[in-house]
Enzyme design. Structure first.
Site, short mmCIF file in Angstrom:
data_model
loop_
_atom_site.label_atom_id
_atom_site.label_comp_id
_atom_site.label_asym_id
_atom_site.label_seq_id
_atom_site.Cartn_x
_atom_site.Cartn_y
_atom_site.Cartn_z
N ARG A 30 0.85 -1.19 0.00
CA ARG A 30 0.00 0.00 0.00
C ARG A 30 0.89 1.24 0.00
O ARG A 30 1.87 1.30 0.74
CB ARG A 30 -0.88 0.04 1.26
N ILE A 32 2.13 4.71 1.10
CA ILE A 32 2.07 5.33 2.43
C ILE A 32 1.28 6.63 2.41
O ILE A 32 0.81 7.08 3.46
CB ILE A 32 3.52 5.54 2.96
N ASN A 87 5.15 7.01 -13.06
CA ASN A 87 5.82 8.31 -13.15
C ASN A 87 7.23 8.05 -13.65
O ASN A 87 7.93 7.17 -13.14
CB ASN A 87 5.86 8.98 -11.77
N HIS A 100 8.35 1.27 -10.41
CA HIS A 100 7.14 0.83 -9.70
C HIS A 100 5.93 1.39 -10.42
O HIS A 100 5.99 2.46 -11.02
CB HIS A 100 7.17 1.33 -8.25
N HIS A 102 1.98 2.65 -9.91
CA HIS A 102 0.90 3.02 -9.00
C HIS A 102 -0.38 2.37 -9.52
O HIS A 102 -0.72 2.53 -10.70
CB HIS A 102 0.70 4.54 -8.98
P1 AMP Z 1 6.95 8.10 -7.27
O1 AMP Z 1 6.79 9.49 -6.71
O2 AMP Z 1 6.15 7.81 -8.50
O3 AMP Z 1 8.41 7.73 -7.40
O4 AMP Z 1 6.29 7.14 -6.18
C1 AMP Z 1 6.90 6.81 -4.97
C2 AMP Z 1 5.79 6.47 -4.03
O5 AMP Z 1 6.33 5.75 -2.94
C3 AMP Z 1 5.04 7.68 -3.46
O6 AMP Z 1 3.67 7.63 -3.85
C4 AMP Z 1 5.21 7.51 -1.95
O7 AMP Z 1 4.06 7.87 -1.22
C5 AMP Z 1 5.52 6.03 -1.82
N1 AMP Z 1 6.28 5.66 -0.64
C6 AMP Z 1 7.42 6.24 -0.16
N2 AMP Z 1 7.83 5.61 0.96
C7 AMP Z 1 6.96 4.60 1.17
C8 AMP Z 1 6.85 3.59 2.19
N3 AMP Z 1 7.73 3.48 3.19
N4 AMP Z 1 5.81 2.71 2.11
C9 AMP Z 1 4.91 2.81 1.09
N5 AMP Z 1 4.96 3.75 0.11
C10 AMP Z 1 5.97 4.64 0.16
#
Ligand code: AMP
Length: 115
Positions: A30, A32, A87, A100, A102
């Site tokens: 999920r 965060i 992204n 990754h 979303h």
């Molecule tokens: P991006 O900005 O597309 O690189 O997505 C990175 C995503 O990782 C963001 O939506 C953050 O909210 C998510 N994220 C960062 N740290 C964590 C964590 N510890 N657990 C879950 N999601 C995270």
């Protein structure tokens, strides 16, 4: 060697996060900071690819495995319809350079998707 990514650290149990689904090469957690009622991240276990363009060129089967897990985990969570967002690059909001996807379903917080 660069530092392990936050997602590698989650996979290795160094940072707490529930792994909601996984396949041999991919796992899902999920987000965060959710921007929709369902907001998961689907992540390859390897950190070898920084973004989806590198992944598609280097290992298209792994990209297909990500899409398959995104679909099955969204369905398990009650959403057969969903958005898949990669992204790509800082200018597009990428902050973690371990590819990754979303997985977003339900009403989006549209404001947060604007650059
Ligand atoms: P991006 O900005 O597309 O690189 O997505 C990175 C995503 O990782 C963001 O939506 C953050 O909210 C998510 N994220 C960062 N740290 C964590 C964590 N510890 N657990 C879950 N999601 C995270």
């Amino acid at each position: 060697m660069s530092e392990p990514s936050i997602f590698t650290r989650i996979l290795e149990g160094e940072i707490p996060s529930e792994i909601v689904a996984e396949t041999e090469n991919v796992f899902a957690i999920r987000d965060i900071a959710p921007r929709a009622p369902l907001h998961l991240l689907v992540i390859p276990k390897t950190a070898a690819y920084r973004n989806v363009v590198e992944l598609a060129a280097g290992d298209p089967a792994l990209l297909a495995e990500m899409v398959g897990l995104a679909s099955s985990v969204a369905a398990e969570q009650g959403s057969t319809d969903f958005r898949l967002v990669f992204n790509t690059g800082p200018g597009a909001g990428q902050t973690v350079f371990h590819v990754h996807a979303h997985v977003l379903a339900g009403e989006l917080d549209e404001e947060s998707l604007r650059a």
